[in-house]
Each structure stands twice: as C-alpha cells, then as structure tokens.
Design a protein around this motif. Sequence first.
Motif, PDB file in Angstrom:
ATOM      1  N   LEU A 206       0.794  -1.233   0.000  1.00 53.25           N
ATOM      2  CA  LEU A 206       0.000   0.000   0.000  1.00 53.25           C
ATOM      3  C   LEU A 206       0.829   1.287   0.000  1.00 53.25           C
ATOM      4  O   LEU A 206       0.496   2.247  -0.681  1.00 53.25           O
ATOM      5  N   ILE A 234      -5.493   4.142   4.105  1.00 43.99           N
ATOM      6  CA  ILE A 234      -5.659   4.510   2.694  1.00 43.99           C
ATOM      7  C   ILE A 234      -5.070   5.896   2.430  1.00 43.99           C
ATOM      8  O   ILE A 234      -4.491   6.162   1.384  1.00 43.99           O
ATOM      9  N   ALA A 237      -1.543   5.816   1.550  1.00 39.18           N
ATOM     10  CA  ALA A 237      -1.194   4.952   0.406  1.00 39.18           C
ATOM     11  C   ALA A 237      -0.503   5.731  -0.712  1.00 39.18           C
ATOM     12  O   ALA A 237      -0.740   6.927  -0.900  1.00 39.18           O
ATOM     13  N   CYS A 239      -0.206   6.886  -4.264  1.00 37.01           N
ATOM     14  CA  CYS A 239      -1.216   7.069  -5.316  1.00 37.01           C
ATOM     15  C   CYS A 239      -0.754   8.102  -6.336  1.00 37.01           C
ATOM     16  O   CYS A 239      -1.217   9.231  -6.356  1.00 37.01           O
ATOM     17  N   ASN A 251       0.072   1.241  -8.797  1.00 35.24           N
ATOM     18  CA  ASN A 251      -0.725   2.191  -8.040  1.00 35.24           C
ATOM     19  C   ASN A 251      -1.704   1.381  -7.186  1.00 35.24           C
ATOM     20  O   ASN A 251      -2.735   0.917  -7.679  1.00 35.24           O
ATOM     21  N   VAL A 253      -3.829   2.154  -4.918  1.00 32.29           N
ATOM     22  CA  VAL A 253      -5.184   2.709  -4.753  1.00 32.29           C
ATOM     23  C   VAL A 253      -6.058   2.266  -5.933  1.00 32.29           C
ATOM     24  O   VAL A 253      -7.188   1.785  -5.767  1.00 32.29           O
ATOM     25  N   LYS A 303      -9.009   8.552  -2.612  1.00 33.52           N
ATOM     26  CA  LYS A 303      -8.687   7.815  -1.384  1.00 33.52           C
ATOM     27  C   LYS A 303      -9.858   7.809  -0.402  1.00 33.52           C
ATOM     28  O   LYS A 303     -10.155   6.781   0.213  1.00 33.52           O
ATOM     29  N   LEU A 306     -12.336   5.383  -1.647  1.00 33.25           N
ATOM     30  CA  LEU A 306     -11.844   4.013  -1.498  1.00 33.25           C
ATOM     31  C   LEU A 306     -12.009   3.543  -0.050  1.00 33.25           C
ATOM     32  O   LEU A 306     -12.516   2.435   0.204  1.00 33.25           O
TER      33      LEU A 306
END
Length: 326
Positions: A206, A234, A237, A239, A251, A253, A303, A306
């Motif tokens: 991640l 998240i 993470a 991204c 990636n 995400v 994010k 997500l």
Amino acid sequence: MDAYELLTRNVEEVVTDEEVRDLAADPEGKRAYVGYEPSGVLHLGHLLTANKLIDLQEAGMEVVVLLADVHAYLNEKGSFEEIRATAEQMKAQFLAYGLEEAQTEFVYGSEFQLEEEYTLDLHHLERETTMNRAQRAMAEIQGDETAKVSHLVYPLMQTLDIEYLDLDLAVGGLDQRKVHMLAREKLPELEYDVRPAIHTPIVADLTSGEGKMSSSEGISISMEDSTADLEEKINSAFCPPTRDPEGDLENPVLELFEYHVFPRFDEVVVERPEKYGGDLTYEAYEDLAADLESGELHPADAKGTLAASLDELIAPGREKLRELRD
Ligand code: IYR
C-alpha cells in the motif's frame, strides 16, 4: 455479464483458456474451490479470491472453501485446536462478506486428508515427485526459511485435494500457481483428470506500490480495521496520478478500486462539494482510472471514496468477528 467473463474478469492467469471456456459453456452446478490456511482474521488477500468465488456463484457454480487445517499444521501455524477455532471464525466472516450460503460448502482438510486412500495416494505421489520439484512448487508460499519435510508434503496434498474434493476448477492467488502446475503434471500420473486453474493478481504494498501487500510486512487491511483505521491506512497509500508508474511500481489505490471495489458495487460515487465540481459517479473502473490520470479526480478524493467503500465491504464481517469474540 456472460459466464466466461464472470469466470475470468480481474484474473491474472487462466490455465488453460480453452478448458475454462469449456467450463463457462456449462457452469451450472460445477465445483470450484479455494483453500485457505485458517488465520482467523480475513485480510484483503482472502477477499480477492472471495470476490472471484462470488463471481463464480453468480455464474451458477458451487463453491468449496477448504479450511486447510492440516496444511496450516504442516506450515506450523499452531495446534489443531487453535487452527480449528480460527477456521470457525473465518467461515463466519466469509458468509458475512457475501458468499452465498446455499452454494458454499466449507470443508476441513482433516475431514478427508487423514483417510487411508488419501494417505496411500499421497505416498504414491511422494514416490513420483523429486524433492527439488516439490520445493520449487512451495517457494512462493513458504518463503525462504529452510524447508522441512512438511513443506514438501504440503504441495502434494494440495494436488490431491483437487481430486478428492471432486472439483472442476481450482482458484488461488498467483502465489499458488506453481502448486497448481505441479497438480496438472502429477494428477494424470495417478490416472486422475487434469483440472483448469485461475489465478488472481497479487496487490502491491500500500505505501510503496512495490512487491506484494502482506500482513507480515508493511500495511495490510483486514476485517479487524475500524473505519478510522481504514481512513488512515488509505490516506497514507501511494497514489501517483497514473495507472502505470515507472519501473516495477503499481498504483495500489487503483488496484484496490479495480479488484475490490468495482466488482462488488454497481456504481461508485465520489462525493465532492459543488465548488470542486460536485459528485462524480463511475460505473466502470477504467473511467475512474482515466479521470485520476487526467487530473479530473484528485488522489485525495479517490482515497476518501476508497476508504468508505472498503469500510462498507468489511463492516458485516467486522461485526461478526466482534460478536464471536464477545
Ligand atoms: N496453499 C494455500 C492453502 C491451501 C490451498 C489449497 I487450493 C489447498 O488444497 C490446500 C491448502 C495457502 O497458501 O494459503
């Protein structure tokens, strides 16, 4: 969505395409399986294969979830009592996650792997397989600690499971591919049929976008995470605003949107205040990825959505786990 697409979407490898096409032509009542070493709390790795099982059920297939207690024992994951207790929790979480109870059979490995016929077949396979071949099959599952004899028996038993559970399809993460290849090579030597296999991708770590997400290193996401945990994980993470960052990077995400969110939701809504352009609604992963790439969708908004989507997916299992522990 037609059966072939349900069987193969989001799959990294199909062995062989022809065999899977045959299966997809008449999937009703056919049996597919995934085996899991019981570990109590489900994490995203389990849920990736579970998503595929849900696809297979939608195509009309029956699903066998092997609670691989003997395999976990061979891999030194605890005593039989401990392993079985975590397996029961795992079963409840799979059902809470969305496997159809009427189309799911949970089987403990020890229910059939200790029978005489299985044991004799295992010894037969031991005679047919070199240590080198068995060790190679286990390399990605076991890592690089010094192999024990149990690690050589393990892939041979996994091979026999495909026959003894009377399966039409084996499903696993890409880390299982060498065992499935061994099974394709060895089952005919015992005069059993070869079965097709499908392998799901391995999601990248991640925070770095490198290697694989794992519970032993780096950050992983599991049924135990609270809403706040998910937001925090998240948020941190990796991204980059592209699907294919340089080199070996991924990636994560976008991978989570592709493999975990879109397969389970008809549409994904990114909520944004009017002054930032208002809500964005996506029905397909590709559209979301394209908007991230073009800058229309900001990584922070992606994010947030997500985290909220994953929270919704794991909430029923998290609740179940709490009940079981109280
Ligand atoms: N090797 C799996 C566990 C496992 C899978 C199957 I498919 C089996 O028949 C037996 C065990 C893992 O790495 O978790």
